[in-house]
Design a protein around this motif. Sequence first.
Motif: not given
Length: 217
Positions: A116-120, A155-163, A185-194
């Motif tokens: 999943x790191x690739x999607x992140x 778009x970001x929210x959708x991708x974050x939810x999939x991750x 999961x935390x890393x993806x959340x930080x990016x979504x919040x960004x």
Amino acid sequence: MTREHYVRQIKELEDGLVLMGDECMRLLSLSLKSLVNKDKELAEAVLEGSKKVDENGTRLEEKCIELLALQQPMASDLRFLVTTLRILTDFERLSRYAWDIGKITLRIDTEPMLSQIDDILELYKLVNGMVKDSLKSFVTGDVELAKGMGARDDVVDSKYDAIRRALIDQMVRHPSSIDMASHLSFVAMYLERTADHACIIASWTIYRVTGERVKIK
């Protein structure tokens, strides 16, 4: 303070804001690189860089307050200083996210990285573009570019939810990967919040240009 000096101070403040935003995203990129490569030395450098960003943000904040107090700006200059103070707070959060990811790198040891790191990393590309364009809209006064952040955030929210769902599934199917999946999961959340902060900056752009308060989400 002469008018020429005042105008120069405003320009230096704007330039400083742009540099701070660029540095925040550079640190986020480096924090992800440290995570992928389990590079603890790079992670330590990210932590140190985050501290410097915060220190620079404090200096810019003090300059804003000084100009507000001494010059009593009106209209557009006043809105610029007020919005700059707000955006500095957003950038401090971005710097903190880089710091948090760096700390994750320091905590992991021999745990295998998950696919999943690739999607992140793809998520980061989307978020990076949003932050850069939101800051560009602020500097150039491009209201239409600012208004476009809402759709990009979807778009970001959708991708974050999939991750997030993929990582939950990973933990259920492979309990031995729970620690790494939790970290990611935390890393993806930080990016979504960004991305959310990019929308906030875009909202401040509209206020700076038009004086209208619009919430972009």
